[in-house]
Structure formats: C-alpha cells, structure tokens
Design a protein around this motif. Sequence first.
Motif, PDB file in Angstrom:
ATOM      1  N   CYS A 103       0.715  -1.139  -0.098  1.00  0.00           N
ATOM      2  CA  CYS A 103       0.004   0.166  -0.044  1.00  0.00           C
ATOM      3  C   CYS A 103       0.833   1.295   0.088  1.00  0.00           C
ATOM      4  CB  CYS A 103      -0.854   0.057   1.056  1.00  0.00           C
ATOM      5  SG  CYS A 103      -2.285  -1.396   1.286  1.00  0.00           S
ATOM      6  N   ILE A 104       1.949   1.276   0.868  1.00  0.00           N
ATOM      7  CA  ILE A 104       2.614   2.586   0.845  1.00  0.00           C
ATOM      8  C   ILE A 104       3.475   2.624  -0.482  1.00  0.00           C
ATOM      9  CG2 ILE A 104       5.024   3.229   1.948  1.00  0.00           C
ATOM     10  CD1 ILE A 104       4.040   1.985   4.475  1.00  0.00           C
ATOM     11  N   ARG A 105       3.977   1.509  -1.165  1.00  0.00           N
ATOM     12  CA  ARG A 105       4.437   1.651  -2.574  1.00  0.00           C
ATOM     13  C   ARG A 105       3.431   2.146  -3.537  1.00  0.00           C
ATOM     14  NH1 ARG A 105       6.644  -3.275  -1.456  1.00  0.00           N
ATOM     15  NH2 ARG A 105       5.338  -4.291  -3.045  1.00  0.00           N
ATOM     16  N   TYR A 106       2.189   1.763  -3.544  1.00  0.00           N
ATOM     17  CA  TYR A 106       1.219   2.539  -4.217  1.00  0.00           C
ATOM     18  C   TYR A 106       1.041   3.928  -3.871  1.00  0.00           C
ATOM     19  CZ  TYR A 106      -0.279  -1.781  -6.629  1.00  0.00           C
ATOM     20  OH  TYR A 106      -0.125  -3.232  -7.126  1.00  0.00           O
ATOM     21  N   VAL A 107       0.989   4.156  -2.926  1.00  0.00           N
ATOM     22  CA  VAL A 107       0.830   5.825  -2.481  1.00  0.00           C
ATOM     23  C   VAL A 107       1.882   6.548  -2.811  1.00  0.00           C
ATOM     24  CG1 VAL A 107       0.708   7.289  -0.286  1.00  0.00           C
ATOM     25  CG2 VAL A 107      -0.837   5.151  -0.471  1.00  0.00           C
ATOM     26  N   ARG A 108       3.131   6.129  -2.769  1.00  0.00           N
ATOM     27  CA  ARG A 108       4.160   6.915  -3.022  1.00  0.00           C
ATOM     28  C   ARG A 108       4.491   7.074  -4.554  1.00  0.00           C
ATOM     29  NH1 ARG A 108       8.703   4.600   1.403  1.00  0.00           N
ATOM     30  NH2 ARG A 108       7.843   5.586   3.239  1.00  0.00           N
ATOM     31  N   PHE A 109       4.011   5.952  -5.338  1.00  0.00           N
ATOM     32  CA  PHE A 109       3.960   6.000  -6.799  1.00  0.00           C
ATOM     33  C   PHE A 109       2.682   6.994  -7.337  1.00  0.00           C
ATOM     34  CE2 PHE A 109       2.064   4.347 -11.052  1.00  0.00           C
ATOM     35  CZ  PHE A 109       3.254   4.325 -11.537  1.00  0.00           C
TER      36      PHE A 109
ATOM     37  N   TRP B 194       1.590  11.199   3.456  1.00  0.00           N
ATOM     38  CA  TRP B 194       0.949  10.193   2.614  1.00  0.00           C
ATOM     39  C   TRP B 194       1.968   9.131   2.459  1.00  0.00           C
ATOM     40  CZ3 TRP B 194      -3.611  11.056  -1.129  1.00  0.00           C
ATOM     41  CH2 TRP B 194      -4.438  12.016  -0.493  1.00  0.00           C
ATOM     42  N   GLY B 195       1.724   7.904   2.921  1.00  0.00           N
ATOM     43  CA  GLY B 195       2.750   6.736   2.920  1.00  0.00           C
ATOM     44  C   GLY B 195       3.809   6.680   3.823  1.00  0.00           C
TER      45      GLY B 195
END
Length: 71
Positions: free
Chosen positions: A33-39, A52-53
């Motif tokens: 989820c963190i990777r998706y938010v950062r992306f 966020w993230g």
Amino acid sequence: MIVVPLFEGDDDEVAWKQHDVYGHALAVIVSTCIRYVRFARIVLNDAGHPDWGTIVDLDHRTMQSAHDLLA
C-alpha cells in the motif's frame, strides 16, 4: 491473531500456521500500500500530502472486516 476453533471443521494446525505468518503478511500488505501511495504521489506530482505513505502507528484491528471476509 487469536487462535480459537470457531466453526465445525476448523483445523488448529492450519490456524497456528496462519498465526505464525500473520505479522509477515501484514507487513507485505502495508508495504505494498505504501508503494502504491508513493507511486501515485509521483504520478500526480503531489506535494500537498507529504505524510501520505508514512505510517507512525498501526492498529491492525482496523483490518478485521477484511480479514473476516478473506477467512
């Protein structure tokens, strides 16, 4: 994760295996989820949500409904 037989046919051995990998599984879910938010922040060029993230504290109980659906 609390291991208790709840339904007829519940397998204690399987429940304990699930218990043993719970922490790792939670870490995989959160890190994904963190990777998706950062992306998403990169794609959207978003500077308005710097936190966020970033997770400071995690209450896994908020995931109980999703856990119950998967179980």
